[in-house]
Scaffold this active site. Structure first.
Site, PDB file in Angstrom:
ATOM      1  N   THR A 134       5.439   0.701  -6.201  1.00  0.00           N
ATOM      2  CA  THR A 134       5.079  -0.713  -5.486  1.00  0.00           C
ATOM      3  C   THR A 134       5.892  -1.774  -5.027  1.00  0.00           C
ATOM      4  OG1 THR A 134       4.408  -1.371  -7.562  1.00  0.00           O
ATOM      5  CG2 THR A 134       2.747  -0.124  -6.514  1.00  0.00           C
ATOM      6  N   GLU A 135       7.128  -1.433  -5.350  1.00  0.00           N
ATOM      7  CA  GLU A 135       8.236  -2.546  -5.366  1.00  0.00           C
ATOM      8  C   GLU A 135       8.090  -3.224  -3.838  1.00  0.00           C
ATOM      9  OE1 GLU A 135      10.109   0.212  -8.030  1.00  0.00           O
ATOM     10  OE2 GLU A 135       8.740   0.483  -6.551  1.00  0.00           O
ATOM     11  N   VAL A 136       8.021  -2.592  -2.919  1.00  0.00           N
ATOM     12  CA  VAL A 136       8.016  -3.294  -1.439  1.00  0.00           C
ATOM     13  C   VAL A 136       7.220  -4.413  -1.423  1.00  0.00           C
ATOM     14  CG1 VAL A 136       9.179  -1.369  -0.495  1.00  0.00           C
ATOM     15  CG2 VAL A 136       6.433  -1.381  -0.497  1.00  0.00           C
TER      16      VAL A 136
END
Length: 258
Positions: A134-136
């Site tokens: 989910t980094e973005v």
């Protein structure tokens, strides 16, 4: 200070348990260090043939500790490179460890936690488990974890997972070939232990080690170079305005307007 990692050995199987349930087993420097040390200890323990990696609480790991990442915004680039290298060491320790590492995923495995599970050799999960990079969504990048992901799935799947940042079910992870087995929560302890014992009792330890080495060293000759690039990217992104905005908004429970 309580140990963030628990270690026990029985029947030639080492069980390494992440023990930071109050923070959903988020990765911070102490946890990363203790986990790396426990894996190395298991690697060097003559009484250990197979390793199980699991977690206490309702999440396998929520990924990087965001409060810690916020503190790192005052670091120099060189300090962030050094910090990123510690995470790289944890992942490469598992990947190159001469013993089989089985992940037992119960609950969410998100971002770095998803990468932690997927770098293991065999992955079991419960139907309720959720995965995702989910980094973005918070202005970060899946730098180090992506180096291992793209070696497990097709480029098409990797782009979908990494660019959307979406969460997905254990069944979807199985279809992506990110994990090996989906097992009911009431049975997962038994099934993982049975699998570990079958490796202990039916396979040569030397053969297991060399076969794992064969796979890791012959199929991924460029991995180390990719990881070096990923560490640099990881450190550089921490200096970006989007990263600072995303982390602050998430911690303050504010909607992020990209």
């Amino acid at each position: 200070m309580d140990n963030m990692v628990l270690y026990q050995v029985a029947d030639r199987v080492a069980t390494i348990t992440i023990n930071r349930p109050e923070k959903r087993n988020a990765l911070n420097p102490q946890l990363i260090s203790e986990l790396t040390e426990a894996l190395i200890d298991a690697s060097e323990d003559d009484l250990v043939k197979v390793i199980i990696l699991k977690a206490n609480g309702d999440a396998f790991s929520a990924g990087a500790d965001l409060e810690y990442l916020q503190q790192l915004q005052n670091n120099t680039f060189e300090e962030n490179v050094a910090d990123s290298n510690k995470l790289k060491k944890l992942f490469t320790t598992i990947y190159y460890l001469p013993k089989v590492v089985i992940a037992q995923v119960e609950g969410h495995a998100i971002a770095g936690g998803c990468g932690l599970a997927n770098v293991c050799d065999i992955v079991f999960a419960t139907p309720e488990s959720k995965f995702g990079y989910t980094e973005v969504k918070i202005g970060f990048v899946p730098a180090i974890v992506s180096c291992f992901l793209v070696r497990k799935v097709s480029e098409t799947v990797a782009k979908e997972i990494l660019l959307t940042g979406k969460s997905f079910s254990a069944q979807q992870a199985l279809e992506y070939k990110l994990i090996n087995f989906v097992t009911n929560s009431s049975e997962i302890n038994l099934k993982v232990k049975e699998f570990a014992l079958s490796l202990c009792n039916e396979s040569s330890g030397n053969s297991l080690s060399i076969t794992k080495q064969l796979i890791t060293q012959t199929t991924n000759p460029s991995l180390e170079k990719s990881l070096e690039t990923a560490v640099q990217i990881n450190a550089r992104v921490r200096e970006s305005d989007d990263f600072k905005k995303g982390i602050a908004s998430f911690l303050n429970k504010e909607k992020i307007n990209w």
